[in-house]
Design an enzyme around this catalytic site. Sequence first.
Site, PDB file in Angstrom:
ATOM      1  N   GLY A   1      15.479  -7.560  -2.561  1.00 53.39           N
ATOM      2  CA  GLY A   1      14.515  -8.114  -3.486  1.00 53.39           C
ATOM      3  C   GLY A   1      14.357  -7.230  -4.691  1.00 53.39           C
ATOM      4  O   GLY A   1      14.684  -6.051  -4.659  1.00 53.39           O
ATOM      5  N   ASP A   3      -3.787  -5.547  -2.990  1.00 49.95           N
ATOM      6  CA  ASP A   3      -2.851  -6.602  -3.409  1.00 49.95           C
ATOM      7  C   ASP A   3      -2.498  -7.481  -2.222  1.00 49.95           C
ATOM      8  O   ASP A   3      -1.338  -7.764  -1.967  1.00 49.95           O
ATOM      9  CB  ASP A   3      -1.607  -5.994  -4.039  1.00 49.95           C
ATOM     10  CG  ASP A   3      -0.865  -7.004  -4.916  1.00 49.95           C
ATOM     11  OD1 ASP A   3      -1.463  -8.055  -5.243  1.00 49.95           O
ATOM     12  OD2 ASP A   3       0.297  -6.756  -5.248  1.00 49.95           O
TER      13      ASP A   3
END
Length: 739
Positions: A416, A535
């Site tokens: 990623g 987050d």
Amino acid sequence: MEVVQFLIQITLFLWSLSNAIPAVASQPSLAKQGCQRDCGMDTIPIPYPFGIGAGCFMNEWFEITCDNSTNISPRIPIPRLNHASLKQLEVLNLSMDGTLSVRNPITLFSDCGTGRPLAEQAPNLTGSPFVFSKRNRLVSVSCGGNTSMKLMNGSTVGWCSATCGDKGGLLDQAYGPNNCNGSNCCQTTIPGNLTNFNTSFQEVKDPLKASDTTSESGSCKYAFLVDEAWVVPGPDLRYLVGVPGVLEWNWSQYTKSEIYGTASTTIWDAINLSTGTVCTSNNSCSCANGLEGNPYVFDGCQDIDECKDPNRCGPGKTCRNTFRSFECQSRFNVAIIVISCIVGLLFIHIGAWWSHRVIMKRKVINRKRKFFQQNGGFLLEQQLSSGEANVDKIKLFSAEELEKATDLFSVERILGRGGQGTVYKGMLANGRIVAVKKSKSVVSGDEVRQFINEIVILSQVIQKNVVKLMGCCLETEVPLLVYEFIQNGTLSHYIQHQNEEFPLTWEMRLRVATEVAGALSYLHSAVSRPIYHRDIKSSNILLDDKYRAKVADFGTSRSVAIDKTHLTMTQVNGTFGYLDPEYFQTSQFTDKSDVYSYGVVLVELLTGRKPIFKTESQEPMSLSHYFLLSMDENRLFDILDARVVKDARKEEIMVVANLAKSCLNLNGKKRPTMKEVEAELQGIHLSLKNFDVQQNFDVDHVQTRMNEVWDVDSASTHEPSTSFSSPFDVEPLLFIRTE
Ligand SMILES: *[C@@H]1O[C@H](CO)[C@@H](O)[C@H](O)[C@H]1NC(C)=O
Ligand SMILES: *[C@@H]1O[C@H](CO)[C@@H](O)[C@H](O)[C@H]1NC(C)=O
Ligand SMILES: *[C@@H]1O[C@H](CO)[C@@H](O)[C@H](O)[C@H]1NC(C)=O
Ligand SMILES: *[C@@H]1O[C@H](CO)[C@@H](O)[C@H](O)[C@H]1NC(C)=O
Ligand SMILES: *[C@@H]1O[C@H](CO)[C@@H](O)[C@H](O)[C@H]1NC(C)=O
Ligand SMILES: *[C@@H]1O[C@H](CO)[C@@H](O)[C@H](O)[C@H]1NC(C)=O
Ligand SMILES: *[C@@H]1O[C@H](CO)[C@@H](O)[C@H](O)[C@H]1NC(C)=O
Ligand SMILES: *[C@@H]1O[C@H](CO)[C@@H](O)[C@H](O)[C@H]1NC(C)=O
Ligand SMILES: *[C@@H]1O[C@H](CO)[C@@H](O)[C@H](O)[C@H]1NC(C)=O
Ligand SMILES: *[C@@H]1O[C@H](CO)[C@@H](O)[C@H](O)[C@H]1NC(C)=O
Ligand SMILES: *[C@@H]1O[C@H](CO)[C@@H](O)[C@H](O)[C@H]1NC(C)=O
């Protein structure tokens, strides 16, 4: 007569050949510098004090002329003693031991039919430096004759008588060194120091052969003085021009300066090593042992190369010439020397190569050290050694180790990509699969401290639902973090790409929610200093091989001092759609801000929608706002995921929905803690029935004004590139850029 001359010359030539002189003259030159070293042919060297031409001889007695007047081919020039009283005596050999070989005349007492002159005598040497050597023999060949050698005053110095033997009258081949003892040939020794003599012949009547007339007149009679070493057998004496005789030089009559010139200071009776000469008191000089050449010229004695003789040292040994001597070295030693040299050279090469390597290695090490320092390695080490961090849990990987693990960070290994880094799939040497997060930016300044803090925090987190940090690498330009590898991707992916093969069942959703709540609850309270994740979102929740939730990405997480309840941020961080409106307004991040974000995830699980989605009219809509609105309007079951409606019981849904609603309370204080959320969910999960929802929390209707600001596009810019459906379809926020 022509024929006779011709025969004489031929005999002379053949005789010369038979005495072929070995080429001793090649070196060193025995002549004075700049003088002719030999006479024509390279056969007879002319050593000083003899010499050809002006300035090349010591005095007129030693002057040699090179006679090329012979007209019979091959024209071999003949060296001769030039002095008048020496009668152009032909020189056969000049040697430095004080002798010279000359051609003595043969005295004929009858011409034997040759027409040659009779009674030719040997030269008068009186007054010359030469004397006839004792090495000579007086030889007479005749048939019954007494030959005597007389001095000027008439005294006889030698005589011999030859009987008439069985040889023929010519007696031309009667002489031989081994058959001259009285029959047709006789010989006698002579005294030394002889300079001038006449030979005379007296016939002796053989009483037995009185009638033999040949002895009187017809037979040939010869006499000559010859070197006893002359071994040529049976020469034809009739045509022989002469025989080799030996003369000696008398050095004693010359002064040193006469011999050596005025510049000479040679010391006599001693070896002078610099000149290499040895001279005795009678002025006889020679080259010292191991030297050869002419002792009478400066630098005339030269070292003998004893090793010219191939057998000098015998088999298996190598000869090495030294001054005046030589050394024998066994080949083995030579081999050892050669091998040593080769080995030495080899070592030098290896050494050079090795030091080059060491220097390169040191360079690399220094580079790594620089990066290590730049990346806060020493800070981390300090923390590790102070015991603040759990030493066992952080491994400092080497750059090589991770390069090897990720195939030199091959593009194919990318799991990623995010705004601040790239995640690679890697396999460690022990076979363990890991995810390596490579920061995009070089950390500097304060960020170093923060970065190290992050590592330290994560090292302290031991919770089964938090992605485990295995270690880091600080040797590279950008720091690398190594995480356990989570196989099954993100929760958001599962929510948004539901299919029949892997349906996201109610039970699964409930379990994931419970696990995430447990992880957050642990972070908020369980560890020494609370950690706010900051987050929380479905794309930061990973699912492992058993679909267990793993909270990932602590990039923006912060730990807070226990006495503090919130963090004051100068810049709002987080992801749109999950952002606590209270934090957005006050810039104060509390544990309840995480609870809000968690509430959004819970709603996601219930509705299967994105946190920001587009309505039928293509308007961007905040999911939390939409959810709260639907709850208020009692339309909850209209917005639920079909799967949820199918799987779950209404009460359970209501409990979770109410829990989500309380998490999304605009007033943070009214939101439950993560511990409470976890407990509640655990309750549902465990019993899954008969659960009476306690309305512990005041759920306020919240109207955020954020949905006006947020739009899908801006939200998506904050999302990682969605093309990656990998477990790390997350934003690798390693470093906080805010303070
Ligand atoms: C013989 O020697 C003289 C001088 O030594 C030279 O001038 C002459 O050419 C020589 N003659 C021959 C035939 O070599
Ligand atoms: C000349 O003299 C040297 C030294 O005595 C000797 O070795 C050599 O054999 C002699 N040559 C002839 C041809 O007699
Ligand atoms: C030999 O030479 C010397 C000196 O040159 C001389 O005195 C002598 O008379 C000579 N002898 C004969 C026989 O010619
Ligand atoms: C030969 O002559 C010498 C001197 O003339 C003499 O002394 C000697 O006795 C003679 N020998 C014979 C065998 O006649
Ligand atoms: C040798 O004989 C010659 C004549 O044949 C004579 O002139 C000379 O003086 C003699 N020399 C000696 C040393 O007897
Ligand atoms: C001749 O001279 C020699 C020395 O040169 C001497 O020994 C000898 O006795 C002399 N003979 C006569 C007869 O004078
Ligand atoms: C000379 O000597 C040889 C050998 O020694 C011998 O065979 C021969 O008979 C001798 N001749 C005379 C004349 O003595
Ligand atoms: C030659 O004469 C010298 C003296 O002039 C003497 O010392 C030497 O022994 C003599 N040599 C011989 C062989 O008689
Ligand atoms: C050599 O020369 C010296 C000096 O001139 C002299 O005394 C000696 O007798 C000579 N020796 C011979 C053998 O001629
Ligand atoms: C050897 O000879 C050289 C040159 O002639 C001289 O300079 C040197 O002193 C001599 N050495 C000895 C030990 O006599
Ligand atoms: C010079 O003297 C040495 C001994 O000192 C002797 O062996 C040698 O024969 C002598 N040479 C001459 C030419 O007299």
